[in-house]
Motif scaffolding. Structure first.
Motif, PDB file in Angstrom:
ATOM      1  N   ILE A  44      13.548   0.178  -5.569  1.00  0.00           N
ATOM      2  CA  ILE A  44      14.201   0.681  -4.359  1.00  0.00           C
ATOM      3  C   ILE A  44      13.180   0.941  -3.251  1.00  0.00           C
ATOM      4  O   ILE A  44      13.364   0.520  -2.104  1.00  0.00           O
ATOM      5  CB  ILE A  44      14.979   1.982  -4.662  1.00  0.00           C
ATOM      6  N   ILE A  45      12.095   1.631  -3.581  1.00  0.00           N
ATOM      7  CA  ILE A  45      11.148   2.013  -2.529  1.00  0.00           C
ATOM      8  C   ILE A  45      10.363   0.807  -2.030  1.00  0.00           C
ATOM      9  O   ILE A  45       9.991   0.739  -0.855  1.00  0.00           O
ATOM     10  CB  ILE A  45      10.195   3.133  -3.033  1.00  0.00           C
ATOM     11  N   LEU A  46      10.105  -0.181  -2.892  1.00  0.00           N
ATOM     12  CA  LEU A  46       9.414  -1.393  -2.441  1.00  0.00           C
ATOM     13  C   LEU A  46      10.268  -2.135  -1.417  1.00  0.00           C
ATOM     14  O   LEU A  46       9.767  -2.555  -0.361  1.00  0.00           O
ATOM     15  CB  LEU A  46       9.105  -2.296  -3.632  1.00  0.00           C
ATOM     16  N   ILE A  47      11.543  -2.290  -1.711  1.00  0.00           N
ATOM     17  CA  ILE A  47      12.450  -2.951  -0.764  1.00  0.00           C
ATOM     18  C   ILE A  47      12.540  -2.147   0.529  1.00  0.00           C
ATOM     19  O   ILE A  47      12.561  -2.706   1.629  1.00  0.00           O
ATOM     20  CB  ILE A  47      13.849  -3.126  -1.395  1.00  0.00           C
ATOM     21  N   ILE A  60       1.238   4.149  -3.008  1.00  0.00           N
ATOM     22  CA  ILE A  60       1.001   5.574  -2.758  1.00  0.00           C
ATOM     23  C   ILE A  60       2.194   6.396  -3.221  1.00  0.00           C
ATOM     24  O   ILE A  60       2.054   7.399  -3.930  1.00  0.00           O
ATOM     25  CB  ILE A  60       0.722   5.817  -1.265  1.00  0.00           C
ATOM     26  N   VAL A  61       3.393   5.976  -2.821  1.00  0.00           N
ATOM     27  CA  VAL A  61       4.608   6.707  -3.195  1.00  0.00           C
ATOM     28  C   VAL A  61       4.855   6.606  -4.699  1.00  0.00           C
ATOM     29  O   VAL A  61       5.291   7.574  -5.338  1.00  0.00           O
ATOM     30  CB  VAL A  61       5.818   6.171  -2.404  1.00  0.00           C
ATOM     31  N   ASP A  62       4.570   5.449  -5.264  1.00  0.00           N
ATOM     32  CA  ASP A  62       4.766   5.267  -6.703  1.00  0.00           C
ATOM     33  C   ASP A  62       3.915   6.249  -7.493  1.00  0.00           C
ATOM     34  O   ASP A  62       4.394   6.907  -8.428  1.00  0.00           O
ATOM     35  CB  ASP A  62       4.423   3.820  -7.076  1.00  0.00           C
ATOM     36  N   ASN A  63       2.636   6.370  -7.121  1.00  0.00           N
ATOM     37  CA  ASN A  63       1.725   7.246  -7.863  1.00  0.00           C
ATOM     38  C   ASN A  63       2.002   8.725  -7.623  1.00  0.00           C
ATOM     39  O   ASN A  63       1.953   9.541  -8.548  1.00  0.00           O
ATOM     40  CB  ASN A  63       0.271   6.942  -7.489  1.00  0.00           C
ATOM     41  N   ILE A  98       1.766   7.739   6.136  1.00  0.00           N
ATOM     42  CA  ILE A  98       2.506   7.887   4.888  1.00  0.00           C
ATOM     43  C   ILE A  98       1.853   8.866   3.913  1.00  0.00           C
ATOM     44  O   ILE A  98       2.531   9.770   3.403  1.00  0.00           O
ATOM     45  CB  ILE A  98       2.719   6.513   4.210  1.00  0.00           C
ATOM     46  N   PRO A  99       0.543   8.748   3.601  1.00  0.00           N
ATOM     47  CA  PRO A  99      -0.037   9.652   2.597  1.00  0.00           C
ATOM     48  C   PRO A  99       0.119  11.137   2.930  1.00  0.00           C
ATOM     49  O   PRO A  99       0.454  11.941   2.054  1.00  0.00           O
ATOM     50  CB  PRO A  99      -1.522   9.244   2.568  1.00  0.00           C
ATOM     51  N   ILE A 127       0.834  -1.208   0.000  1.00  0.00           N
ATOM     52  CA  ILE A 127       0.000   0.000   0.000  1.00  0.00           C
ATOM     53  C   ILE A 127       0.866   1.255   0.000  1.00  0.00           C
ATOM     54  O   ILE A 127       0.653   2.182  -0.793  1.00  0.00           O
ATOM     55  CB  ILE A 127      -0.947  -0.004   1.217  1.00  0.00           C
ATOM     56  N   SER A 128       1.860   1.291   0.881  1.00  0.00           N
ATOM     57  CA  SER A 128       2.760   2.446   0.947  1.00  0.00           C
ATOM     58  C   SER A 128       3.527   2.610  -0.358  1.00  0.00           C
ATOM     59  O   SER A 128       3.712   3.731  -0.855  1.00  0.00           O
ATOM     60  CB  SER A 128       3.734   2.284   2.119  1.00  0.00           C
ATOM     61  N   PHE A 129       3.969   1.485  -0.923  1.00  0.00           N
ATOM     62  CA  PHE A 129       4.686   1.525  -2.203  1.00  0.00           C
ATOM     63  C   PHE A 129       3.811   2.137  -3.292  1.00  0.00           C
ATOM     64  O   PHE A 129       4.257   2.996  -4.057  1.00  0.00           O
ATOM     65  CB  PHE A 129       5.102   0.107  -2.599  1.00  0.00           C
TER      66      PHE A 129
END
Length: 311
Positions: A82-85, A18-21, A118-119, A14-16
C-alpha cells in the motif's frame, strides 16, 4: 523515460524504505491490534473514523494469508504494498502539479525537497494515512489546474474516509477559483455544493457506523502550548525556512500562491488547535504551497497562471 521519472522511482523507494523500517516493521503486533479496533468500531479518537488505510490493509491481508501462514507477515506485506503504491502516486502527481509552473529540472528539485521532509515527519507506528492525505491534496490541486475540478467531490469523499483534514482542500479550491476569476460561475457553485454534500454524507455515515464520540480538541491545544519549546528546533529546520523563502517570493507569485500562502497560516492555526504540532506528517499538505513558492527563490523561475500551461 525522462530523467524525472527515474527520480520519482528513486524517491518513492527511499521514502518507502524509511516508512517500512520506522513504521510498518517497527511494531506490527500493535499495528495489527489497532487495525482490528478501528474496523470493529472500538478505536478511540483520533483513529476511530480513519478507516481507509486499515480497510485496504485488511483486504490485502486476506490475499497474503494464502501466501504465508504468519498473520504478522501478511500484515507487513499488505501495508508495504500500500505505502509503495502511495509514494509512487504521490511523487508522480507532485511532479505533474509542479510541471504546470516549472521546468523538469526545477520539478526535480521540488521533489527532492519534499522527499527530505519525510524522515522528520514520522512520529508513530500508524502514519500511512498522513501520506495518503497529502496524496489526495495533490490530486485535488492537479484536478483544479487541469480544469477537471468536477472530480473534486469524489476526491473529498474518499479523502474523508482517510482523514478529515481533506476538508481544507475547500480553502485551496476557493483560492484557485478566485485566482482564476472562476468563483462566480454556475459550475463552481455546483461543485462547491456537491462537494459539501458529499463530505456531510460521509461524515454522518462514519458517525452512524462507528459511533458519535467527542474529540479531544482542548487536549491538543493545551498539549501544543506545553510542547512548543521541545519541538521549536524541528519547526525551525523543517517549516520556518520554507515560510521565509515563500515570503521572499510572495510579490513574484501569481494570485493562487499568494492566497495559498495566506491559507497556510489558517492551516497552521487549525493544526495547532485540532492536532499535535509535533506530528509534522499532518502538515505536509501545506508544502504544496510552500515548495513551489520556495522554488522561485532557489531556481530563479517564476510561477505563472496554470491556465497558461494547462495540458
Amino acid at each position: 523515460m525522462k530523467p524525472v521519472y527515474y527520480l520519482i522511482i528513486l524517491t518513492s523507494l527511499i521514502s518507502f524504505k524509511i516508512v517500512d523500517n520506522r513504521v510498518i516493521r517497527a511494531d506490527p503486533v500493535t499495528r495489527d491490534q489497532l487495525q482490528a479496533r478501528i474496523l470493529s468500531g472500538e478505536a478511540e479518537f483520533p483513529h476511530q473514523y480513519r478507516i481507509l488505510v486499515p480497510a485496504m490493509g485488511y483486504a490485502l491481508q486476506q490475499l497474503f494469508h494464502k501466501l504465508t501462514k504468519d498473520p504478522l507477515k501478511a500484515h507487513i506485506y499488505s501495508y508495504e504494498l500500500i505505502i509503495l503504491i502511495a509514494f509512487l502516486l504521490l511523487y508522480y502527481c507532485l511532479f505533474l502539479f509542479l510541471n504546470f509552473f516549472f521546468t523538469d529540472i526545477s520539478c526535480m528539485i521540488g521533489i527532492l525537497l519534499f522527499q527530505i521532509l519525510i524522515p522528520l515527519s514520522i512520529t508513530g507506528v500508524w502514519q500511512e494515512g498522513d501520506f495518503y492525505n497529502v496524496l489526495f491534496f495533490t490530486i485535488g490541486l492537479l484536478l483544479m489546474f487541469k480544469s477537471k475540478d468536477y472530480y473534486l467531490p469524489l476526491v473529498l469523499g474518499i479523502g474523508m474516509i482517510n482523514n478529515e483534514q481533506i476538508l481544507f482542500l475547500f480553502i485551496f479550491y476557493i483560492a484557485y477559483l478566485v485566482s482564476q476569476n472562476k468563483l462566480n460561475t454556475k459550475k463552481s457553485y455546483f461543485i462547491i455544493a456537491l462537494s459539501a454534500g458529499v463530505c456531510i454524507f460521509v461524515y454522518i455515515l462514519l458517525k452512524w457506523k462507528f459511533g458519535f464520540r467527542e474529540s479531544e480538541t482542548l487536549y491538543y491545544a493545551l498539549h501544543n502550548f506545553e510542547s512548543i519549546p521541545s519541538i521549536l528546533s524541528l519547526w525551525i529546520t523543517q517549516v520556518v525556512i520554507f515560510v521565509w523563502l515563500s515570503i521572499k517570493s510572495f510579490k513574484y507569485s501569481d494570485n493562487f500562491f499568494k492566497l495559498g500562502l495566506m491559507s497556510v497560516g489558517l492551516y497552521f492555526i487549525l493544526f495547532f488547535i485540532y492536532g499535535n504540532i509535533g506530528e509534522l506528517a499532518k502538515f505536509l499538505p501545506a508544502y504544496l504551497i510552500l515548495i513551489p513558492m520556495s522554488l522561485q527563490v532557489l531556481t530563479g523561475e517564476k510561477t505563472t497562471y496554470a491556465s497558461d500551461f494547462a495540458k
